[in-house]
Design an enzyme around this catalytic site. Structure first.
Site, mmCIF file in Angstrom:
data_model
loop_
_atom_site.group_PDB
_atom_site.id
_atom_site.type_symbol
_atom_site.label_atom_id
_atom_site.label_comp_id
_atom_site.label_asym_id
_atom_site.label_seq_id
_atom_site.Cartn_x
_atom_site.Cartn_y
_atom_site.Cartn_z
ATOM 1 N N ASP A 156 32.311 28.742 -54.179
ATOM 2 C CA ASP A 156 32.049 27.965 -53.183
ATOM 3 C C ASP A 156 31.262 28.897 -52.172
ATOM 4 O OD1 ASP A 156 32.427 26.872 -50.693
ATOM 5 O OD2 ASP A 156 34.661 26.971 -50.711
ATOM 6 N N LYS A 166 26.095 23.182 -42.946
ATOM 7 C CA LYS A 166 26.155 24.696 -42.764
ATOM 8 C C LYS A 166 24.970 25.607 -42.775
ATOM 9 C CE LYS A 166 31.070 24.568 -43.911
ATOM 10 N NZ LYS A 166 32.112 24.220 -42.461
ATOM 11 N N GLN A 187 30.034 29.161 -47.073
ATOM 12 C CA GLN A 187 29.848 30.117 -45.852
ATOM 13 C C GLN A 187 29.065 31.041 -46.399
ATOM 14 O OE1 GLN A 187 30.993 29.673 -42.964
ATOM 15 N NE2 GLN A 187 32.378 27.951 -43.494
ATOM 16 N N CYS A 205 41.582 25.453 -41.983
ATOM 17 C CA CYS A 205 41.882 24.704 -43.315
ATOM 18 C C CYS A 205 41.993 25.975 -44.489
ATOM 19 C CB CYS A 205 40.528 24.007 -44.053
ATOM 20 S SG CYS A 205 40.213 22.565 -42.794
ATOM 21 N N HIS A 241 39.466 28.320 -48.843
ATOM 22 C CA HIS A 241 39.274 26.755 -47.992
ATOM 23 C C HIS A 241 40.162 25.825 -48.800
ATOM 24 C CE1 HIS A 241 37.789 23.372 -46.117
ATOM 25 N NE2 HIS A 241 37.599 24.141 -44.991
HETATM 26 C C1 LIG Z 1 34.575 28.230 -47.617
HETATM 27 C C2 LIG Z 1 34.346 26.689 -47.390
HETATM 28 N N1 LIG Z 1 34.486 25.908 -48.423
HETATM 29 C C3 LIG Z 1 34.313 24.702 -48.293
HETATM 30 C C4 LIG Z 1 34.080 23.992 -47.158
HETATM 31 C C5 LIG Z 1 33.980 22.489 -47.085
HETATM 32 O O1 LIG Z 1 32.840 21.997 -46.543
HETATM 33 P P1 LIG Z 1 32.656 20.536 -46.156
HETATM 34 O O2 LIG Z 1 33.738 20.018 -45.137
HETATM 35 O O3 LIG Z 1 31.101 20.459 -45.356
HETATM 36 O O4 LIG Z 1 32.562 19.639 -47.377
HETATM 37 C C6 LIG Z 1 33.997 24.804 -45.967
HETATM 38 C C7 LIG Z 1 34.067 24.163 -44.370
HETATM 39 O O5 LIG Z 1 34.568 24.551 -43.678
HETATM 40 C C8 LIG Z 1 34.231 26.183 -46.071
HETATM 41 O O6 LIG Z 1 34.199 27.039 -45.153
#
Ligand SMILES: Cc1ncc(COP(=O)(O)O)c(C=O)c1O
Lengths: 416, 150
Positions: A208, A234, A211, A372, A131
């Protein structure tokens, strides 16, 4: 191995759905079919109640008053930290830092780790699946330090090529940052194995988990992750709060991120003594009701038998994949052996945005775009996909509604 | 449902499937790229001028049905128009897709462009429809700049 029918029967999805008020609403006059859970999932009643109760009877600022309410708010806030610690099996609650979300957690980790440990010529290793929030913070600190960002490639199924990943773990690499589950494709990375590979070379790893947390039970000590990050919104909790887990020893070795109240022990104009972890990394009044809501979400998740939840989700994903792939001219992007929660697809001659608009008119919420993860789109040579993403409250009936509406998209476009 | 029919009208579906003037113009006076980073719609509009009249207009690129049909219809409508006419069509098209033109007579006057009236019910898609127009406008404004500095 249980039969598929008994897996579906074992999870009381209708009852679970009643815990989520928004799921019984209508959109454009049709029952809501919410399949955008990877963007953010919906909130159960206990989370909504906890936030309401907090402001109705428990609120003041934390860590600073001698009065009753300040003590109560502090207790609630710290209780949430312990809930998170237990949920991901961290060694100590001092290893749980509350932040705004996964994005801020990665920015924090990248900034302070980079400040301490990165020099000219060093490398940071990520994967092609990431991401943007697990790319850009590393890019920024690399630029600042004259370090290099390296990217381990993925194969045509959307899986990280482990041999490449391993061979890129050279002595120049100071940290690796990898996603547990891909938001664009649903790939579940073998993070435990990848962490082992890195640790053999004494390289710490940030995972990370944004998900992964809604679909898997995560044990940070079993994984042996050095950092693990996720967002509350999430995991069925409120927005605006998330977690950076870090091993105590590692966190203690790092400089603070932001300066301000709460992160200090004593301040004079000559010298400030920083607070201990985790407070060293939590400057200013925190998102107290967010922490309380996240704590309530964790309590809610703990009320389930997770083997049953995971079996149900996997069965639903397989069912959806089977039904969706029957549609002529539709191609699923991301066919990893291990997947969770996500089906990304493209349709011949029909752009994902048109798919999204037509599904929306049927009350079906999906995400369309690059999610993203532009490098992932580039890897597959497409500008965008349509993505249906699931939570345990989704049903086979909703998959049928999705499939029927995709058929309708085709009819509209076949018209000329 | 009727809204959806209003959005994906025959004209739009037809121009999406068989875009007109869908080619690069080798001897174009101006070519400008338009890109919508949020959704990845990406077009290049080519213009050839004769005095202040658009003598040729073509485009290439990819994106959703709305943006592609908009580029295609725009190219058929603008060919042979003077810059003043282009300016006023640009404004009218914006009013149309934002739902600011209500009476049928005014809408009818827009001819083929009227097919885009249904978009006003889908605010998130308005940017798709206007992307090709802004791209074209950028080309022309640059021309004006060039003219004024000569
Ligand atoms: C794999 C992953 N990492 C990081 C994020 C970022 O999360 P946040 O926007 O809640 O900080 C997301 C959000 O879509 C994500 O899917």
């Amino acid at each position: 191995m249980n039969s598929v029918a008994s897996i579906f029967d074992a999870f009381p999805v209708d009852k679970v759905r009643r815990d989520f008020p928004i799921l019984s609403s209508n959109v454009h006059g049709k029952p809501l079919v919410y399949l955008d859970n990877a963007a953010s999932n919906q909130k159960p009643k206990p989370v909504l109640d906890a936030i309401q109760d907090y402001y109705t009877a428990q609120h003041s600022n934390v860590h600073r008053g001698v009065h009753f309410l300040s003590g109560l708010a502090t207790e609630k806030y710290e209780e949430a930290r312990i809930k998170v610690r237990n949920y991901i099996n961290a060694g100590s609650e001092n290893e749980i830092i509350f932040v705004r979300g996964a994005t801020e957690a990665i920015n924090l980790a990248a900034a302070v780790f980079g400040k301490k440990n990165l020099e000219q010529g060093d490398e940071v290793l990520i994967t092609e699946l990431e991401h943007h929030s697990n790319i850009v913070p590393w890019q920024m600190i690399c630029e600042e330090k004259g370090a290099r960002l390296r990217v381990a490639p993925i194969n045509d199924s959307g899986e990280v090529m482990l041999d490449k990943f391993e061979s890129m773990l050279t002595s120049n690499v100071k940290i690796a940052a990898i996603s547990h589950v891909s938001n664009a494709l649903g790939t579940v990375n073998p993070v435990k194995q990848m962490i082992e590979m890195a640790h053999r070379k004494k390289i710490p790893v940030l995972v990370d988990g944004a998900q992964a947390m809604p679909h898997l039970r995560v044990d940070v000590r079993d994984l042996d992750a050095d950092f693990y990050v996720f967002s509350s919104h999430k995991v069925f909790g409120p927005t605006g709060i998330g977690v950076l887990y870090g091993k105590a020893q590692l966190l203690e070795s790092l400089p603070p991120y932001q300066g301000g109240g709460d992160m200090i022990k004593s301040v004079t104009f000559e010298k400030t003594v920083f607070n201990d972890i985790p407070y060293k990394f939590e400057a200013g009044t925190p998102h107290i009701e967010g922490a309380v809501g996240l704590g309530a979400a964790i309590d809610y998740l703990n009320s389930f038998d997770w083997r049953i939840v995971q079996d149900y989700e996997q069965a639903l994903l397989k069912f959806a994949e089977k039904e969706i792939s029957k549609i002529d001219g539709l191609k699923i992007i991301g066919t990893a052996k291990e997947k969770a929660g996500v089906i990304s697809f493209v349709m011949e001659d029909i752009h994902p945005h048109d798919v999204g608009t037509i599904l929306d008119s049927e009350g079906i919420a999906i995400r369309t775009g690059h999610h993203c993860a532009q490098p992932v789109m580039e890897r597959f040579g497409i500008p965008a996909t349509a993505r249906a993403s699931f939570a345990f409250y989704n049903t086979r009936e909703e998959i049928h509604a999705l499939v029927q509406s995709i058929q309708k998209v085709k009819e509209i476009f076949a018209h000329v | 449902m009727s809204d959806l029919k209003a959005l994906y009208q025959e004209v739009i579906l037809d121009h999406n499937k068989n875009p007109r003037n869908f080619k690069k113009l080798e001897d174009a006076d101006y070519s400008v790229e338009g890109y919508n980073p949020l959704c990845g719609d990406h077009y290049t509009v080519y213009l050839k001028m004769k005095g202040d009249v658009i003598s040729e207009i073509t485009f290439i690129g990819s994106g959703c049905a709305i943006s592609k049909a908009s580029a295609s219809v725009m190219s058929t409508v603008l060919k042979g128009k003077t810059l003043t006419e282009v300016e006023s069509l640009f404004n009218e098209f914006h009013h149309l897709v934002r739902g600011e033109i209500k009476d049928d007579v005014s809408i009818e006057k827009l001819g083929k462009l009227a097919a885009f009236g249904g978009i006003s019910e889908f605010p998130v898609r308005v940017k798709c429809a206007i992307l090709p127009w802004h791209t074209m406008k950028n080309a022309i404004d640059k021309k004006n700049e060039t003219v004024s500095t000569e």
